[in-house]
Design a protein around this motif. Structure first.
Motif, PDB file in Angstrom:
ATOM      1  N   GLY B 328      31.832 -48.789  -1.132  1.00  0.00           N
ATOM      2  CA  GLY B 328      33.021 -48.985  -0.311  1.00  0.00           C
ATOM      3  C   GLY B 328      32.923 -48.380   1.079  1.00  0.00           C
ATOM      4  O   GLY B 328      33.910 -48.332   1.805  1.00  0.00           O
ATOM      5  N   VAL B 329      31.765 -47.913   1.440  1.00  0.00           N
ATOM      6  CA  VAL B 329      31.604 -47.371   2.788  1.00  0.00           C
ATOM      7  C   VAL B 329      31.470 -48.543   3.771  1.00  0.00           C
ATOM      8  O   VAL B 329      30.700 -49.472   3.515  1.00  0.00           O
ATOM      9  N   PRO B 330      32.231 -48.518   4.863  1.00  0.00           N
ATOM     10  CA  PRO B 330      32.135 -49.620   5.817  1.00  0.00           C
ATOM     11  C   PRO B 330      30.693 -49.833   6.276  1.00  0.00           C
ATOM     12  O   PRO B 330      29.927 -48.873   6.405  1.00  0.00           O
ATOM     13  N   ALA B 331      30.361 -51.090   6.516  1.00  0.00           N
ATOM     14  CA  ALA B 331      28.969 -51.443   6.783  1.00  0.00           C
ATOM     15  C   ALA B 331      28.391 -50.689   7.982  1.00  0.00           C
ATOM     16  O   ALA B 331      27.251 -50.224   7.946  1.00  0.00           O
ATOM     17  N   ASP B 332      29.188 -50.566   9.049  1.00  0.00           N
ATOM     18  CA  ASP B 332      28.586 -49.916  10.225  1.00  0.00           C
ATOM     19  C   ASP B 332      28.363 -48.427   9.994  1.00  0.00           C
ATOM     20  O   ASP B 332      27.404 -47.849  10.497  1.00  0.00           O
ATOM     21  N   ILE B 333      29.246 -47.801   9.185  1.00  0.00           N
ATOM     22  CA  ILE B 333      29.005 -46.388   8.852  1.00  0.00           C
ATOM     23  C   ILE B 333      27.768 -46.285   7.969  1.00  0.00           C
ATOM     24  O   ILE B 333      26.912 -45.414   8.174  1.00  0.00           O
ATOM     25  N   LEU B 334      27.659 -47.207   7.030  1.00  0.00           N
ATOM     26  CA  LEU B 334      26.501 -47.195   6.146  1.00  0.00           C
ATOM     27  C   LEU B 334      25.215 -47.360   6.962  1.00  0.00           C
ATOM     28  O   LEU B 334      24.238 -46.624   6.784  1.00  0.00           O
ATOM     29  N   THR B 335      25.253 -48.323   7.873  1.00  0.00           N
ATOM     30  CA  THR B 335      24.080 -48.572   8.712  1.00  0.00           C
ATOM     31  C   THR B 335      23.693 -47.321   9.490  1.00  0.00           C
ATOM     32  O   THR B 335      22.529 -46.906   9.503  1.00  0.00           O
ATOM     33  N   GLU B 336      24.689 -46.712  10.110  1.00  0.00           N
ATOM     34  CA  GLU B 336      24.391 -45.526  10.918  1.00  0.00           C
ATOM     35  C   GLU B 336      23.941 -44.363  10.032  1.00  0.00           C
ATOM     36  O   GLU B 336      23.102 -43.563  10.431  1.00  0.00           O
ATOM     37  N   VAL B 341      19.751 -40.764   8.135  1.00  0.00           N
ATOM     38  CA  VAL B 341      18.864 -40.251   7.079  1.00  0.00           C
ATOM     39  C   VAL B 341      17.412 -40.495   7.489  1.00  0.00           C
ATOM     40  O   VAL B 341      16.550 -39.629   7.333  1.00  0.00           O
ATOM     41  N   SER B 342      17.151 -41.670   8.062  1.00  0.00           N
ATOM     42  CA  SER B 342      15.795 -41.994   8.497  1.00  0.00           C
ATOM     43  C   SER B 342      15.239 -40.887   9.381  1.00  0.00           C
ATOM     44  O   SER B 342      14.143 -40.384   9.158  1.00  0.00           O
ATOM     45  N   GLU B 343      16.028 -40.528  10.391  1.00  0.00           N
ATOM     46  CA  GLU B 343      15.504 -39.550  11.345  1.00  0.00           C
ATOM     47  C   GLU B 343      15.491 -38.134  10.791  1.00  0.00           C
ATOM     48  O   GLU B 343      14.712 -37.294  11.239  1.00  0.00           O
ATOM     49  N   VAL B 377      15.560 -57.265   1.930  1.00  0.00           N
ATOM     50  CA  VAL B 377      15.069 -58.634   1.709  1.00  0.00           C
ATOM     51  C   VAL B 377      16.197 -59.558   1.237  1.00  0.00           C
ATOM     52  O   VAL B 377      15.938 -60.646   0.741  1.00  0.00           O
ATOM     53  N   ASN B 378      17.414 -59.099   1.434  1.00  0.00           N
ATOM     54  CA  ASN B 378      18.567 -59.904   1.050  1.00  0.00           C
ATOM     55  C   ASN B 378      19.173 -60.532   2.306  1.00  0.00           C
ATOM     56  O   ASN B 378      19.690 -59.842   3.176  1.00  0.00           O
ATOM     57  N   GLU B 379      19.108 -61.868   2.350  1.00  0.00           N
ATOM     58  CA  GLU B 379      19.572 -62.568   3.554  1.00  0.00           C
ATOM     59  C   GLU B 379      21.040 -62.355   3.851  1.00  0.00           C
ATOM     60  O   GLU B 379      21.471 -62.472   4.990  1.00  0.00           O
ATOM     61  N   ARG B 380      21.803 -62.055   2.800  1.00  0.00           N
ATOM     62  CA  ARG B 380      23.247 -61.970   3.007  1.00  0.00           C
ATOM     63  C   ARG B 380      23.682 -60.643   3.646  1.00  0.00           C
ATOM     64  O   ARG B 380      24.795 -60.484   4.064  1.00  0.00           O
ATOM     65  N   GLN B 381      22.792 -59.693   3.677  1.00  0.00           N
ATOM     66  CA  GLN B 381      23.141 -58.410   4.297  1.00  0.00           C
ATOM     67  C   GLN B 381      23.138 -58.548   5.820  1.00  0.00           C
ATOM     68  O   GLN B 381      22.389 -59.356   6.376  1.00  0.00           O
ATOM     69  N   PRO B 382      23.991 -57.722   6.470  1.00  0.00           N
ATOM     70  CA  PRO B 382      24.038 -57.799   7.945  1.00  0.00           C
ATOM     71  C   PRO B 382      22.680 -57.452   8.552  1.00  0.00           C
ATOM     72  O   PRO B 382      21.943 -56.620   8.013  1.00  0.00           O
ATOM     73  N   PHE B 383      22.378 -58.079   9.665  1.00  0.00           N
ATOM     74  CA  PHE B 383      21.084 -57.889  10.333  1.00  0.00           C
ATOM     75  C   PHE B 383      20.830 -56.421  10.666  1.00  0.00           C
ATOM     76  O   PHE B 383      19.748 -55.887  10.386  1.00  0.00           O
ATOM     77  N   VAL B 384      21.847 -55.745  11.257  1.00  0.00           N
ATOM     78  CA  VAL B 384      21.638 -54.340  11.659  1.00  0.00           C
ATOM     79  C   VAL B 384      21.348 -53.466  10.455  1.00  0.00           C
ATOM     80  O   VAL B 384      20.565 -52.521  10.522  1.00  0.00           O
TER      81      VAL B 384
END
Lengths: 212, 960
Positions: B328-336, B341-343, B377-384
């Motif tokens: 339930g975390v908004p996509a842009d928060i999840l993305t960020e 975490v990456s960095e 590898v899931n096309e339905r996920q947002p590009f970012v």
């Protein structure tokens, strides 16, 4: 990481007297013979122990060049201690001490502890300022005095620690208002830690009982 | 007041006075009125006109308004009006409230006005300083508009005002005090002011940090409810970002101040997704950015590493991973969060290991990496989001050989687990999916699992893929090239170029620096013709990049070729290029890669950021590979076969040289060991030598002692001989003890002699007495006296005689005693007594001679030893001699110098004498001249007079 007190220091003095090298020697225990000019102000930190208490030193190393003087003045007010540094092989750096001291006294809080440091004591052959002269200047202006060498690390530790000791004594005497952070002193996050040791000791006793 | 009302009234009823006129009147009033109230009302009126007649008020009244600030410091109300008016003039933001319909030119005009008036205000830097002092005024009516005015000024003319504030003492400190203001409005506007103040000025950022900004801002954020807080939290976060972004010193301070630990609670958002307000999303976004600023790949590696460490230690990374796996975390928060975490894990082994261990709370639990790759590898996920996952995967593998091994292992036949979805499966699925974006992402992800890792490059060659029934399995490498060559036959969503670029990047990364992989690649007969065909074809713009990458791949096949395949040796491939493509053409095509417009953007930073999916072509790590290989491949292709041969020969000779060098090295090593051994020997020997030397010196001193003893004995012997031959000689060179004894004996002797003399005298006296008595007796006997009297006398005589007798025996006794003493004295010092018993002496002589002979033999031995020693001393003496000779030279030099000095002194003396003579002569001549009547006026004369005067006085004194 926990500390009883936090002291803010500044290091001031003419350009090229070895301020940044003193800081580097104190925080990293190394010497860099060729050091870039400090631009504005640089920061360093280290933990020390005085009277069995952990004390965190936050040190701001200022640029000695005249052009940065107005910027570095901004750091005087919030500092509890200052290391005023000159170079024993360059008399002019000693002659400028009066100007530095006036500047510091004018912009800092009156209780700031100032330690006078004659640096580069390893270059005895090129000495231009006698140790006695430094001592006399310090006596005249009520400063603590030491000769150091950032290169050989001689007295570097002592310089920073003795300044902290002086501040610590002033706190014990009640001279500093430790609740005003503008004085450059902060009390650590969990000051009275006596309670935390109790459960441990009890546990030890119980364990001892089990043995019997 | 009346005047003011008149103006306002006039505006309403009578003929309309122009705005400019009214403002002029008000200005005059402000300037000339002596009454504070009048001035105050006039300023208030100006304030109310300042929005409508901004231009007029600005041009006419600004100086007056500033003047008020200087002169009417005591009245806060008028100061407030004045500041408000100035704010209206300078601020451009108010316009948007009015109506949006106003065209852009009006807005632009307003901007120009703001800039103009700002310029006018700061013409004199003192005005800014004045404003700073006004901010110290506690009165709300002064401080608040003051803060707003300074903010507006900073917005319009940041750098200049920053400069002025920086040089005014305590300027920044005063502004920092605003954060401590109890009135929230001022504190909040203070935040906005500090945001403007700290914009791209590192010096101010540092001072603000020094003034405890981190502490205060973090406190405010906590007070306001962290991410649930309002816009104030956002403002605090923006200010923190200003302070930390690209400011390594402040970042260091932030870390050292243990403020990273204070960020952890920000991310305790939990699973209750009750509300994700827009403000909360904004706040969290900024919070995540703050974390990223501290661990950005552009920071110095050391600084980033230590921040990563403390983020793991304080649990911040763990907290972020919880958000990652939460629902339930908004996509842009999840993305960020994924990017963050990456960095946080990038290049940090501990953090990477932790990340690998994170599991999603699903049943059965799956590793977070697998869950993330599923999204990639899931096309339905947002590009970012897909980009973020790729970045996360790349960061997980960055400098992580262990992680790379684990990912590749999931593809190997031995370790494959058929029951659960693995990362390898997902990557293969992505590689061969019908979605070009998945192809690209999977290719790049797999390439990162091979980056700088020869072992994994070789391991991956083992991977075989099952194909349709009946056909033999095909290797992963071959499958990749198959897709490349058959690219046109498969129907795909997205761009064909993207797929091929992705696969080519994977192949290039895979076979570069890995000769076995090159051999595998060349083993398939179709691959080389396919590549040459691609490169030589004259294709359109779109295909240029693919051509370039094919050229790179072929180039790698040449450069990393170990010549193990006869048909595809380095030489043959080069000939192929020359014949089919042409060297120049090949190099030009190779150059297409780096010339691509998207290449340099990808080269800038590791994070894959693309404005649209079509732009997703280059990977950051791949750009590094291109940079590394382009030059060497060009060189390798240009080199002729002869050059190659020569080079190989050179290589061979070099190898030979190397062999020789290694031989020599071994020799040197051996010799080193020998030297070491010998050195040790020398050391032991020298220590032995030292010991021997010490014993030698001991013995030397012993010899010296013996010599001394011998000398003494010799002397004694000499004395005895002398005393024998010449009895008159008295002992002159006797040892001190004996002389003492001797003198004692002599004294005793003297005493005895004295006693003897005394007794002799007594005896004489008695004799005389007897004589007189005899004569008396004779007289009496001769006389008429009777015999009785004479008998009496005789008796007396007899008594006396007996007395004499006894006395003489006494004397005899004393004499013998004396004799005895003399003998004793003689025994103590035989030479002291002349003419003593010679038999006794001879006895002693014999005894002494025997002792002497013993001593002499001993001495002989010692002498021999001494001779040896003296030889060793000779060297030293020679040295000494040379030194003394130099000393002598120096002394002679010194003597010369002294004589010279002496001479020059003598000369000086002579000259002095001459001078004195001359003086005398001059004086006499002068006197003669005087006597002849000439007046002589010489300075010397005048000078000479004074002392004579003094002398006169002295004489007078003397007379007194």
């Amino acid at each position: 990481m926990a500390y009883a007190y936090l002291f803010k220091y500044i290091i001031i003095g003419d350009t090229g007297v070895g301020k940044s090298c003193l800081l580097l020697q104190f925080t990293d225990k190394r010497f860099q013979p060729v050091h870039d000019l400090t631009i504005g102000v640089e920061f360093g930190a280290r933990m020390i122990t005085i009277d069995g208490k952990q004390i965190k030193l936050q040190i701001w190393d200022t640029a000695g060049q005249e052009s940065f003087r107005s910027i570095t003045r901004s750091y005087y007010r919030g500092a509890a201690g200052a290391l005023l540094v000159y170079d024993i092989t360059r008399r002019d750096t000693f002659n400028h001490l009066t100007t530095w001291l006036e500047d510091a006294r004018q912009h800092s809080n009156s209780n700031m502890v100032i330690m006078l440091i004659g640096n580069k004591s390893d270059l005895e052959s090129r000495r231009e300022v006698k140790k006695e002269e430094g001592e006399a200047f310090a006596r005249e202006h009520g400063l603590i005095f030491m000769e150091t060498s950032a290169k050989t690390a001689s007295n570097v530790e002592e310089a920073f620690i003795n300044t902290a000791k002086e501040i610590y004594e002033k706190i014990q005497e009640g001279v500093f208002d430790i609740n005003n952070e503008a004085n450059g002193i902060k009390i650590g996050p969990q000051h009275p830690t006596t309670n935390s040791t109790l459960p441990g000791s009890q546990g030890g006793q119980q364990a001892g009982g089990g043995c019997c | 007041m009346n005047f003011f009302r008149g103006v306002m009234g006039g505006q309403a009823a009578g003929p309309q006075p122009s705005g400019a006129e009214t403002i002029q009147k008000l200005c005059d009033r402000v300037a000339s009125s002596t009454l504070l109230e009048d001035r105050r009302d006039a300023v208030r009126a100006l304030k109310s006109l300042s929005k409508k007649y901004r231009m007029e008020v600005g041009t006419q009244a600004m100086d007056h308004l500033i003047n008020i600030l200087q002169t009417d410091r005591s009245d806060s109300e008028i100061l407030g009006y004045s500041l408000d008016t100035l704010y209206n003039l300078i601020c451009n933001d108010e316009e948007e409230e009015q109506d949006e319909s106003e065209d852009e030119s009006a807005q632009k005009q307003a901007d120009d006005l703001g800039a103009l008036f700002t310029e006018k205000f700061i013409q004199d830097p003192e005005h800014v300083t004045l404003l700073l002092t006004l901010l110290e005024e506690f009165d709300f009516h002064v401080r608040w508009p003051g803060v707003k005015l300074l903010t507006a000024l900073l917005k319009n003319q940041g750098p200049q005002i920053q400069g002025i504030i920086l040089v005014s003492p305590m300027g920044v400190s005063r502004l920092m005090d605003l954060l401590a203001d109890s009135r929230e409005v001022i504190r909040n506007d203070g935040l906005l002011l500090l945001q403007q103040l700290t914009k791209s000025n590192a010096a101010i950022q540092k001072i603000v940090a020094f003034e405890n900004a981190f502490e205060r801002l973090l406190d405010i954020i906590t007070e306001e409810g962290s991410s649930d807080g309002g816009i104030v939290v956002e403002d605090c976060l923006l200010l923190l970002l200003n302070l930390l972004k690209n400011n390594s010193s402040n970042q260091n301070f932030f870390k050292e101040g243990s403020y990273i630990q204070r960020m952890k609670p920000w991310f305790e958002v939990g699973d209750d997704n009750s509300g994700w307000s827009a403000q909360k999303v904004t706040n969290l976004h900024l919070m995540l950015q703050l974390v990223r600023v501290m661990v950005s790949p552009v920071n110095s590696p050391g600084a980033t590493a230590s921040c990563q460490k403390s983020m793991f230690q304080c649990g911040l990374l763990q907290q972020l991973c919880t958000i990652l796996m939460a629902t339930g975390v908004p996509a842009d928060i999840l993305t960020e969060t994924i990017n963050t975490v990456s960095e946080v894990i990038r290049g940090s082994q501990v953090n990477q290991d932790y990340f690998a261990s994170v599991n999603a709370p699903s049943t059965p639990p799956r590793p977070a990496i697998v869950v993330l790759l599923m999204s990639m590898v899931n096309e339905r996920q947002p590009f970012v989001l897909r980009c973020a996952v790729l970045y996360c995967f790349q960061c997980f593998l960055y400098k992580n050989q262990k992680g790379q091994g684990e990912i590749v292992a999931t593809l190997l036949p031995s370790t494959i687990d058929a029951n659960s979805i693995s990362a390898g499966q997902l990557l293969c699925g992505g590689l061969f999916s019908a979605d070009s974006l998945s192809n690209w992402c999977a290719s790049v992800a797999l390439a990162h699992a091979l980056q700088d890792n020869l072992t994994q490059k070789e391991q991956l060659l083992r991977v075989q893929l099952a194909t349709s029934m009946g056909n033999p399995p095909v290797s992963l490498l071959q499958q990749c090239t198959n897709i490349l060559s058959q690219g046109d036959k498969i129907i795909r969503r997205g761009s064909k170029v993207q797929t091929r670029v992705g696969l080519l990047m994977l192949l290039c990364t895979w076979i570069s620096n890995c000769p076995i992989a090159v051999t595998h690649f060349l083993h398939n007969q179709e691959n080389v013709p396919f590549l040459t065909a691609q490169i030589s074809e004259n294709l359109g713009e779109d295909e240029r990049l693919v051509q370039g990458l094919c050229a790179l791949l072929l180039g790698i096949c040449i450069y990393y070729n170990d010549n193990s395949l006869e048909n595809n040796t380095k030489e043959k491939l080069k000939q192929l290029i020359e014949k089919r493509i042409g060297k120049e053409n090949f190099v030009e095509k190779l150059g297409f890669i780096a010339k691509h417009e998207l290449y340099s953007r990808a080269a800038q930073k590791p994070q894959p950021v693309f404005s649209s999916p079509e732009q997703m072509l280059f990977d950051h790590e791949f750009t590094k590979l291109v940079k590394e290989l382009e030059g060497v491949i060009t060189k390798a292709v240009h080199k002729s076969s002869e050059e190659e041969k020569k080079e190989e020969e050179v290589k061979k000779t070099l190898e030979q040289h190397d062999n020789i060098v290694t031989q020599y090295k071994e020799l040197i090593r051996e010799q080193d060991a020998q030297i070491q051994e010998l050195k040790e020997k020398v050391a032991t020997m020298s220590s032995q030598n030292e010991q021997l030397q010490a014993t030698l010196t001991q013995q030397l001193s012993q010899i010296q002692q013996h010599k001394d003893q011998y000398n003494i004995l010799k002397l004694k012997l000499g004395k005895e001989n002398q005393s024998q031959s010449n009895s008159q000689t008295d002992g002159s060179q006797v040892n001190g003890l004996q002389t003492e004894e001797l003198t004692q004996l002599r004294e005793q002797l003297e005493e005895l002699r004295m006693q003897h003399a005394v007794l002799q005298k007594q005896l004489d006296n008695k004799d005389a007495l007897i004589n007189t008595l005899r004569s008396e007796a004779e007289q009496t006997a001769d006389g008429s006296a009777g015999g009785s009297e004479s008998t009496e006398l005789l008796k007396e005589l007899e008594a006396l005689r007996s007395q004499v007798q006894s006395q003489s025996t006494e004397i005899n006794q004393l004499n013998t005693e004396r004799q005895e003493l003399l003998r004793r004295a003689e025994a103590g010092s035989p030479d002291a007594v002349p003419c003593s018993d010679s038999s006794l002496d001879t006895n002693k002589m014999v005894e002494l001679e025997s002792r002497l002979s013993a001593q002499t033999t001993e001495t002989q031995k010692l002498k021999e030893e001494n001779k040896r020693l003296s030889q060793s001393q000779a060297d030293l003496e020679q040295q000494l001699a040379s030194v003394t000779s130099t000393v002598a030279i120096l002394q002679t030099e010194k003597a010369q110098l002294q004589t010279e000095v002496q001479e020059s002194k003598k000369e000086q003396d002579d000259l002095l004498m001459l001078l004195a003579d001359q003086d005398q002569k001059i004086l006499s001549l002068k006197q003669r001249l005087k006597s002849l009547g000439e007046t002589v006026e010489d300075e010397d004369d005048l000078d000479a007079r004074d002392p004579t005067d003094d002398e006169d006085e002295d004489e007078d004194d003397d007379e007194d």
